[in-house]
Design a protein around this motif. Structure first.
Motif, PDB file in Angstrom:
ATOM      1  N   ASP B 294       0.763  -1.246   0.070  1.00 54.40           N
ATOM      2  CA  ASP B 294      -0.080  -0.092  -0.016  1.00 54.40           C
ATOM      3  C   ASP B 294       0.750   1.250  -0.038  1.00 54.40           C
ATOM      4  O   ASP B 294       0.823   2.110  -0.923  1.00 54.40           O
ATOM      5  N   VAL B 295       1.724   1.196   1.099  1.00 55.26           N
ATOM      6  CA  VAL B 295       2.852   2.428   1.099  1.00 55.26           C
ATOM      7  C   VAL B 295       3.393   2.693  -0.042  1.00 55.26           C
ATOM      8  O   VAL B 295       3.658   3.843  -0.860  1.00 55.26           O
ATOM      9  N   LEU B 296       4.232   1.497  -0.605  1.00 55.66           N
ATOM     10  CA  LEU B 296       5.109   1.456  -1.891  1.00 55.66           C
ATOM     11  C   LEU B 296       4.326   2.161  -3.157  1.00 55.66           C
ATOM     12  O   LEU B 296       4.888   3.138  -3.651  1.00 55.66           O
ATOM     13  N   ARG B 297       3.160   1.677  -3.199  1.00 56.68           N
ATOM     14  CA  ARG B 297       2.225   2.218  -4.255  1.00 56.68           C
ATOM     15  C   ARG B 297       1.949   3.570  -4.210  1.00 56.68           C
ATOM     16  O   ARG B 297       2.068   4.433  -5.198  1.00 56.68           O
ATOM     17  N   ASP B 298       1.799   4.274  -3.068  1.00 54.69           N
ATOM     18  CA  ASP B 298       1.705   5.686  -2.599  1.00 54.69           C
ATOM     19  C   ASP B 298       2.845   6.349  -3.028  1.00 54.69           C
ATOM     20  O   ASP B 298       2.866   7.396  -3.738  1.00 54.69           O
ATOM     21  N   LEU B 299       3.821   5.754  -2.629  1.00 50.92           N
ATOM     22  CA  LEU B 299       5.118   6.444  -2.888  1.00 50.92           C
ATOM     23  C   LEU B 299       5.502   6.500  -4.485  1.00 50.92           C
ATOM     24  O   LEU B 299       6.212   7.349  -5.056  1.00 50.92           O
ATOM     25  N   GLU B 300       5.049   5.527  -5.266  1.00 47.12           N
ATOM     26  CA  GLU B 300       5.152   5.459  -6.440  1.00 47.12           C
ATOM     27  C   GLU B 300       4.580   6.549  -7.245  1.00 47.12           C
ATOM     28  O   GLU B 300       4.986   7.299  -8.052  1.00 47.12           O
ATOM     29  N   LYS B 301       3.083   6.540  -6.629  1.00 46.64           N
ATOM     30  CA  LYS B 301       2.158   7.699  -7.386  1.00 46.64           C
ATOM     31  C   LYS B 301       2.902   9.110  -7.104  1.00 46.64           C
ATOM     32  O   LYS B 301       2.951  10.072  -8.179  1.00 46.64           O
ATOM     33  N   GLU B 302       3.269   9.405  -5.916  1.00 49.94           N
ATOM     34  CA  GLU B 302       3.862  10.699  -5.492  1.00 49.94           C
ATOM     35  C   GLU B 302       5.310  10.732  -6.092  1.00 49.94           C
ATOM     36  O   GLU B 302       5.864  11.939  -5.870  1.00 49.94           O
ATOM     37  N   GLY B 303       5.772   9.840  -6.757  1.00 52.38           N
ATOM     38  CA  GLY B 303       6.684  10.143  -7.552  1.00 52.38           C
ATOM     39  C   GLY B 303       8.057  10.052  -6.231  1.00 52.38           C
ATOM     40  O   GLY B 303       9.185  10.577  -6.876  1.00 52.38           O
ATOM     41  N   VAL B 304       7.840   9.674  -5.400  1.00 55.55           N
ATOM     42  CA  VAL B 304       9.204   9.632  -4.356  1.00 55.55           C
ATOM     43  C   VAL B 304      10.083   8.362  -4.929  1.00 55.55           C
ATOM     44  O   VAL B 304      11.281   8.497  -4.794  1.00 55.55           O
ATOM     45  N   ILE B 305       9.537   7.299  -5.414  1.00 56.96           N
ATOM     46  CA  ILE B 305      10.226   6.165  -6.127  1.00 56.96           C
ATOM     47  C   ILE B 305       9.854   6.260  -7.544  1.00 56.96           C
ATOM     48  O   ILE B 305       8.712   6.779  -7.829  1.00 56.96           O
ATOM     49  N   GLY B 306      10.956   5.424  -8.174  1.00 60.57           N
ATOM     50  CA  GLY B 306      10.457   5.593  -9.733  1.00 60.57           C
ATOM     51  C   GLY B 306       9.377   4.657 -10.159  1.00 60.57           C
ATOM     52  O   GLY B 306       8.320   4.993 -10.725  1.00 60.57           O
ATOM     53  N   GLU B 307       9.595   3.754  -9.566  1.00 58.99           N
ATOM     54  CA  GLU B 307       8.592   2.296 -10.017  1.00 58.99           C
ATOM     55  C   GLU B 307       8.680   1.296  -8.852  1.00 58.99           C
ATOM     56  O   GLU B 307       9.726   1.023  -8.235  1.00 58.99           O
ATOM     57  N   LEU B 308       7.502   0.750  -8.567  1.00 55.68           N
ATOM     58  CA  LEU B 308       7.589  -0.682  -7.612  1.00 55.68           C
ATOM     59  C   LEU B 308       7.754  -1.718  -8.619  1.00 55.68           C
ATOM     60  O   LEU B 308       6.988  -1.810  -9.698  1.00 55.68           O
ATOM     61  N   HIS B 309       8.768  -2.494  -8.481  1.00 53.82           N
ATOM     62  CA  HIS B 309       8.925  -3.599  -9.383  1.00 53.82           C
ATOM     63  C   HIS B 309       7.607  -4.526  -9.391  1.00 53.82           C
ATOM     64  O   HIS B 309       7.008  -4.806  -8.402  1.00 53.82           O
ATOM     65  N   LYS B 310       7.496  -5.286 -10.597  1.00 53.87           N
ATOM     66  CA  LYS B 310       6.054  -5.679 -10.731  1.00 53.87           C
ATOM     67  C   LYS B 310       5.876  -7.124 -10.169  1.00 53.87           C
ATOM     68  O   LYS B 310       4.755  -7.429  -9.646  1.00 53.87           O
ATOM     69  N   TYR B 311       6.960  -7.554  -9.721  1.00 59.55           N
ATOM     70  CA  TYR B 311       7.029  -8.990  -9.081  1.00 59.55           C
ATOM     71  C   TYR B 311       7.445  -9.067  -7.730  1.00 59.55           C
ATOM     72  O   TYR B 311       8.332  -8.149  -7.320  1.00 59.55           O
ATOM     73  N   PHE B 312       6.897  -9.467  -6.681  1.00 59.66           N
ATOM     74  CA  PHE B 312       7.472  -9.662  -5.397  1.00 59.66           C
ATOM     75  C   PHE B 312       7.946 -11.135  -5.372  1.00 59.66           C
ATOM     76  O   PHE B 312       7.274 -11.987  -5.688  1.00 59.66           O
ATOM     77  N   TYR B 313       9.058 -11.486  -4.477  1.00 59.58           N
ATOM     78  CA  TYR B 313       9.326 -12.643  -4.110  1.00 59.58           C
ATOM     79  C   TYR B 313       9.260 -13.118  -2.667  1.00 59.58           C
ATOM     80  O   TYR B 313       9.429 -12.329  -1.782  1.00 59.58           O
ATOM     81  N   THR B 314       8.757 -14.241  -2.319  1.00 57.57           N
ATOM     82  CA  THR B 314       8.459 -14.620  -1.002  1.00 57.57           C
ATOM     83  C   THR B 314       8.842 -16.037  -0.872  1.00 57.57           C
ATOM     84  O   THR B 314       8.644 -16.876  -1.381  1.00 57.57           O
TER      85      THR B 314
END
Lengths: 77, 349
Positions: B294-314
């Protein structure tokens, strides 16, 4: 797992609750988390406050990725 | 002769209080033996007795180290024991770390002999093996029957102040301590014998194992977060609802790679945790508490980070062998690199 990622040259930050374990396994950038079952949350807060808390931790972690370190570093407040 | 008095430390699980849902209980002390203390006491025979058992939740200890340590120290002190024993913890990471930490605290503060037991890959073993005698056990409680007599035998020697033999003789994890001893043959002769064995491909045992340092130098920092592609990975076991690849709740043999496209946040309807080593209710009701999409998407939208990578590994970091963990991450580290990821956040429970 952290080390293998760092070995290929990608900076990695570990958000975790048990910092001594993180230090032992060799994380170089460490951000202490809230609690074991909810490292990035606190169920006692309301949804908005909790997300705010999570955002602070993620921001701290992202900031850690932008800081050059030459040894294992715990990013406290 | 009076018996040596022992205080024993165990977690909530071995005390029979409960599993992860009870991992938050603060320390308490009970008179006499509880759980594995019964087998220990039987193995002590006439030499020692367990006068009290201290029980503490694994998460409580891990999350309140200083307070828990102080509380437990007071409890131990009140019984003025001759020795303190913790565990055995086998491959339980939080339990092993707690056993090691409290043993060290008792040794440093009360000056009595202390002993614990755990599997060699337990993180607690790595942290405390230089400070403590840690009896080497297998990785699960199925080894209890064999572990207890080893711990009891070493404990009796320690309480009596007898001289201890080498790690392999006394079943403890090597502490990296060297001691001078007399040998029949001089060093030059032994070295030549070793060399001859080596060139003939015959077995030999080194007298001076080289320490293994496996620390990786920190990677260079990100120059510009605003342009960075950030990936998120976790050992907290977050998976799509239903755990489609059946990642095991402990001792995981595989990892998952899952698409985050279209997810602005995770919910209890889309994701859950497969992890069997912590109380899953908080992660299940809000998986963002472990994987902060949730937070990483917000930061992506706000331009704080360039992009959240498409995949997560778990994967599930619960008794998972170091060998498997290395194998998983070696594979996906190459994928992250090939996908142009710039930096990684890893979360652990």
């Amino acid at each position: 797992m952290l080390k293998e990622i760092e070995r290929v040259g990608l900076p990695i930050v570990h958000i975790c609750t048990v910092v001594p374990i993180s230090l032992t396994v060799g994380a170089n950038r460490i951000v202490p988390a809230i609690a074991i079952p909810h490292p990035l949350g606190d169920p006692s807060l309301n949804a908005e406050e909790e997300k705010g808390l999570r955002r602070k931790l993620v921001e701290k972690a992202l900031n850690a990725l932008t800081v050059e370190v030459d040894e294992q570093t715990v990013f406290e407040d | 002769m009076s018996k040596y008095k022992v205080v024993h430390y165990i977690n909530q699980f071995f005390a029979g209080i409960g599993g992860e849902e009870k991992a938050n209980i603060p320390p308490e002390m009970r008179d006499g033996v509880v759980g594995p203390g019964m087998a220990l006491a039987a193995a002590f025979e006439a030499d020692m007795e367990i006068v009290a058992t201290i029980i503490c939740g694994d998460s409580y200890y891990a999350e309140n180290m200083e307070n828990a340590e102080a509380e437990i120290l007071e409890m131990v002190k009140s019984k003025s024991p001759d020795m303190f024993i913790a565990g055995p913890a086998f491959n339980a990471g939080r339990y092993g770390t707690a056993c090691g930490a409290i043993c060290k605290a008792v040794k440093d503060n009360l000056g009595i002999p202390v002993l614990t037991g755990m599997y060699v890959e337990n993180p607690g073993a790595d942290i405390f093996k230089k400070d403590l005698f840690i009896v080497e056990t297998k990785n699960s409680a199925a080894d209890m029957r064999k572990a207890i007599p080893k711990m009891a035998a070493l404990a009796i020697k320690m309480a009596k102040g007898e001289e201890l033999g080498s790690p392999s003789e006394e079943n403890y994890i090597e502490r990296g301590v060297r001691r001078n001893i007399f040998r029949e043959k001089r060093g030059a002769e032994r070295a030549v014998e070793m060399l001859v064995a080596k060139v003939n491909n015959k077995p030999f045992v080194t007298e001076y194992p080289m320490p293994v340092f496996d620390h990786v130098a920190p990677a260079a920092a990100l120059k510009d977060l605003k342009k960075a592609k950030i990936a998120v990975v976790t050992s907290g076991g977050i998976v799509p609802k239903g755990n489609p690849d059946h990642i095991e709740s402990s001792s995981a043999s595989k990892y998952g790679k899952y698409d985050l496209t279209g997810f602005d946040y995770l919910t209890d309807e889309t994701h859950e945790t497969a992890h069997g080593g912590y109380d899953p209710c908080y992660a299940n009701s809000n998986p963002n508490r472990v994987l902060p999409v949730d937070v990483l998407r917000d930061l992506e939208k706000e331009g704080v980070i360039g992009e959240l990578h498409k995949y997560f590994y778990t994967t599930v970091g619960n008794g998972t062998s170091v060998g498997n963990a290395v194998k998983f991450s070696k594979e996906y580290a190459q994928e992250l690199l090939a996908d142009g990821v710039d930096g990684v956040i890893m979360t652990s429970t």
